[in-house]
Design a protein around this motif. Structure first.
Motif: not given
Length: 791
Positions: A748-774
């Protein structure tokens, strides 16, 4: 592109291969056939053609790898121009269009037109004319290409040159705008440096009065010892006026000392104003050596960022010039015309290539930095202005594979021994398992998280997302994915080696008290390695990690940067790991390992309360960061984000109370957990990932996507939703026959870690696109000195 006569010979070669019963697939057969049917000149021409195609493919990859990711939209759209060229090439092959075949492919027409090149009116009617139009606005000049009549009849050629003009105008406008920003920033930094030098001169005068002498070649950066001595002797005030205007110094509240000092000074000002509301505000500034040192650091960092931005602008110019030259060369090759010299003259005379202001500013910044910040040492200055990027080493791959093999071997051995002895069966209650499991779970969750972070870094590099700029890793760019994989494989091989030794000694009948010391030594070894002061095992990254943890723990007092709350979000997903760490620390500090009293730390009220506090701390730290960001930036979104973590703390408290007092608190647990889950899902999808945009061209996603397959986003959203509902296990009590409760908790704890690893990519991708837009490719360093106005 092969010529028609060459193409016919290739067809004959394939037919002869079919008559022989087997095609010419071997290198030997092809060489013999080529020598029979192709002359030496034709073979050499074909070889040059293949080499040219390789170079062109290589340029396309180099162009994509070297461009500034945040300015990608401002670069020449080289790939779209190549698509337009493909349409031109297809149109040239169609016999139904005589104008195209006559003008773009026909060698006869080319020979007829080129026969007049030596005449007196050779350039009277060039095939294209690039007109420069002066704009009335500040956007600069624009360019428009006029095609010759026979070339203008070809629609693909018109589309190609229309887009080429559009790209040239876009590059010119963007370069002019960025150059203006850098020039303005350079002027501001020059004024800041002049004020700093004037204050330094005043500081020298006061030092001479106090009996201290100081060389004029040194900078404040190199005078820490003298500054400390002078600070203890005098705290005289130095007021500063620039062109008759009062100046003030503003140092960001980035440390607890500055934050607390500011709060006390603010309180004193409020009290003094309350006592005497008519008192005049003192516009003079108190400058001491400590504040001057901090001001110099700020100006120094601003010079480094300015130099980095000017380097980006130079790269922007050079890559665009190369892209224009390459695409025009391709057009000449496809069409048989000669337009590269005519159009390149317009490109070379355009603003982005002819302006030298940025180059002069770069030289001035370099000269000022060498003179005032490194004491004339150019080599040291270049380490800051142009730091060398560390290259990947093949030895990293080798040792990663080696340690991975060791880890797998010991893991298989541990699983076999544990299965034979029944250590992790549901009926097992062995005390050695109760102590070995938390340590194994602690390190496994930690390095699983680190491994997923390394995989995220790998994917970010593949998609050209500038993660080192987003997370502000500094000149070295932080750890690369190969470094992270090496750390994970080495660490887990050590963990599994200790676990294998632990189980082996138990099976041989050694005393449990002696055996359990080994696990404690493993934890101590990693702690010593983390704090090791020697320059081994990525010291810079280890110390950066420790400093970031310090900022998180004291989050209301430290200024919150991107990496600070990014790491705090990771800790929020590692609550089980923190509870295991608390249990193991209690087990060894209290001496429970001596008599195998593994129940003591779970039953004692004081340590149970500490365990619950550990569960709340990550959310509390993250909430304090939201408050600090709201104070610094004043954006209401940080208060909304604060509500998410408050709801998570309330839900966690309701869960703890439900586990203690039973069904009486069941309804409260359901309501708070459901509300927190909906809140978290909304924030994940809409705020952190930037998805679920109603007017997006990609349904339920956003307009800009870094990954080509949309299905990846939909699957990730589904996985995030599923793993966010993991708390339902506390209600439904899923039970798999034969699975130990400790293994279920670990999964159960490992699945939450996997979810966070998945979250990391899309969070940084969104931040990158915000930088690109500006078009934000560099950080803006605040400047210390500013004009003071009483109004």
């Amino acid at each position: 592109m092969r010529r028609p006569d060459m193409e016919q010979k290739y067809i004959e070669r394939e037919r002869e291969g079919e008559r022989r019963g087997k095609p010419y697939k071997t290198v030997h057969d092809l060489r013999i056939w080529n020598e029979r049917f192709f002359s030496a000149e034709e073979r050499e021409r074909e070889k040059r053609e293949r080499e040219r195609e390789k170079r062109e493919m290589k340029f396309s990859k180099q162009f994509e790898a070297q461009l500034v990711p945040e300015w990608r939209e401002a670069f020449v759209d080289y790939w779209q121009l190549k698509k337009d060229l493909e349409k031109v090439q297809e149109a040239c092959k169609r016999p139904s269009q005589p104008s195209l075949s006559r003008t773009l492919l026909s060698p006869i027409f080319y020979l007829l037109t080129s026969s007049f090149d030596n005449g007196p009116h050779a350039m009277a009617h060039p095939i294209i004319q690039v007109h420069k139009k002066t704009a009335a606005t500040n956007k600069g000049d624009t360019y428009q290409t006029e095609l010759q009549e026979h070339l203008a009849a070809a629609e693909p050629a018109k589309v190609f040159f229309s887009r080429l003009d559009l790209q040239l105008n876009k590059v010119n406008q963007f370069y002019r705008a960025q150059e203006g920003k850098f020039l303005e920033r350079g002027n501001s930094l020059q004024r800041q440096l002049d004020i700093l030098l004037a204050l330094r001169k005043e500081l020298k005068k006061q030092r001479r009065c106090c009996g201290f002498s100081i060389s004029s070649e040194k900078s404040i950066w190199d005078q820490d010892k003298e500054d400390d001595q002078f600070k203890n002797i005098s705290s005289s005030d130095m007021s500063m006026k620039d062109h008759g205007k009062d100046m003030r110094m503003k140092i960001p509240l980035t440390t607890p000392k500055r934050t607390i000092s500011f709060l006390f000074s603010l309180l004193e000002d409020l009290l003094s104003q309350y006592k005497n509301s008519t008192a005049e505000v003192n516009s003079m500034v108190t400058f001491n050596t400590g504040s001057l040192r901090r001001a110099e650091k700020m100006i120094r960092s601003a010079f480094i960022e300015l130099y980095k931005g000017l380097n980006y602008l130079e790269t922007y110019r050079n890559l665009n010039i190369a892209a224009f030259a390459k695409i025009l060369k391709k057009f000449d090759k496809v069409s048989g015309e000669q337009v590269i010299e005519i159009y390149l003259k317009a490109v070379e005379s355009s603003y982005f290539n002819s302006s030298s202001k940025a180059i002069k500013l770069m030289d001035e910044v370099e000269e000022l930095f060498v003179k005032h910040f490194t004491g004339g040492e150019r080599r040291i200055a270049m380490k800051y202005l142009k730091p060398n990027q560390r290259k990947d080493s093949f030895s990293l791959c080798f040792f990663t594979g080696l340690f991975t093999g060791i880890f797998i071997s010991f893991l298989v051995g541990c699983c076999i021994m544990a299965h034979i002895e029944g250590k992790y069966s549901p009926r097992s209650s062995s005390s050695d398992v109760e102590t070995a499991y938390p340590i194994f779970s602690l390190f496994s969750l930690m390095f699983l998280h680190l491994f997923l972070y390394g995989f995220t870094i790998f994917m970010l590099r593949k998609t050209t997302i500038n993660y080192s700029f987003i997370l502000d890793f500094g000149p070295d760019g932080g750890l690369k994915h190969s470094d992270i994989f090496l750390i994970c494989s080495f660490s887990m091989s050590m963990v599994m080696m200790v676990m294998f030794t632990h189980l082996s000694l138990i099976l041989k009948g050694y005393s449990p008290g002696q055996i359990q010391v080994i696990s404690g030594l493993l934890l101590l070894m990693f702690l010593v390695l983390l704090l090791c002061p020697f320059n081994i095992f990525y010291r810079r990254s280890r110390y950066h990690f420790i400093k970031t943890l310090r900022c998180i723990v004291l989050s209301p007092l430290y200024k919150v940067e991107m990496f600070d709350f990014f790491l705090a979000d990771q800790i929020c997903s590692q609550v089980p790991m923190l509870r295991n760490l608390e249990y193991v620390t209690c087990y060894y500090i209290t001496g429970s390992y001596k008599n195998q009293d593994y129940v003591f730390c779970n039953t004692t009220t004081r340590y149970r309360d500490l365990a619950y506090a550990v569960s709340f701390l990550p959310y509390y730290w993250r909430a304090m960061q939201c408050i600090r960001r709201w104070i610094d930036e004043g954006e209401a979104s940080h208060l909304a984000n604060l509500g998410k973590y408050v709801s998570s703390m309330i839900a966690a408290g309701a869960k703890v109370t439900y586990e203690k007092k039973g069904m009486a608190w069941f309804s409260l647990f359901i309501i708070t957990s459901s509300f927190a889950t909906v809140y978290q899902l909304y924030w994940d999808f809409v705020k952190d990932w930037g998805l679920l945009q109603l007017n997006s061209k990609n349904p339920w996603l956003r307009n800009d996507l870094m990954l080509k397959r949309k299905s990846v986003y939909y699957i990730s959203m589904g996985l995030n939703l599923t793993l966010r509902l993991a708390w339902l296990q506390s209600i439904l009590h899923f039970n798999i026959t034969g699975l130990d409760y400790r293994v279920a908790a670990f999964v159960s704890a490992a699945l939450e870690v996997v979810r966070r690893g998945l979250w990391n990519f899309f969070r940084l991708e969104n931040e990158h696109l915000n930088n690109v837009g500006k078009f934000r490719a560099g950080k803006t360093v605040p400047l210390p000195f500013f004009e003071f106005n009483e109004n």
